[in-house]
Enzyme design. Structure first.
Site, PDB file in Angstrom:
ATOM      1  N   CYS A 129       0.832  -1.213   0.000  1.00 24.19           N
ATOM      2  CA  CYS A 129       0.000   0.000   0.000  1.00 24.19           C
ATOM      3  C   CYS A 129       0.868   1.266   0.000  1.00 24.19           C
ATOM      4  O   CYS A 129       1.569   1.536   0.965  1.00 24.19           O
ATOM      5  CB  CYS A 129      -0.906  -0.062   1.229  1.00 24.19           C
ATOM      6  N   CYS A 160       0.130   3.807   2.753  1.00 26.27           N
ATOM      7  CA  CYS A 160       0.577   3.239   4.033  1.00 26.27           C
ATOM      8  C   CYS A 160       2.066   3.540   4.240  1.00 26.27           C
ATOM      9  O   CYS A 160       2.495   3.886   5.344  1.00 26.27           O
ATOM     10  CB  CYS A 160       0.365   1.724   4.070  1.00 26.27           C
TER      11      CYS A 160
END
Length: 103
Positions: A31, A34
């Site tokens: 991600c 993230c």
């Protein structure tokens, strides 16, 4: 201590039974947002050590926790106080915004 890796096995003990507020970061290795927010979360963990606890949940490894808390997008950050979820944010955000969640 900085950040704690949270699992299905230690979540209730580390988060719900904590006597200080807990910021929980639901994330995954693949991600992009993230990865962008990770250093911000780490900085908050170091600056507030002893005042708040910061835990990370890898959603690929801990799918039961992701389902339990209805995580459909990552990063999702949840704030718990006295065993109750009191705040939630989804997606990347600057440090000031993240700190405001903890107030």
């Amino acid at each position: 201590m900085a950040e704690i890796t949270l699992t299905d096995a230690n979540f209730d003990e580390e988060v719900l039974k904590s006597d200080i507020p807990v910021l929980v970061d639901f994330w995954a290795t693949w991600c992009g947002p993230c990865k962008m927010i990770a250093p911000v979360v780490e900085e908050i963990a170091k600056e507030n050590e002893g005042k708040i606890k910061v835990g990370k949940v890898n959603v690929d490894e801990e799918q039961r926790l992701a389902i339990r808390f209805g995580i459909s997008s990552i990063p999702t950050l949840l704030v718990f106080k006295n065993g109750e979820q009191v705040n939630k944010a989804v997606g990347y955000m600057p440090k000031e915004q993240l700190e405001a969640l903890l107030k």
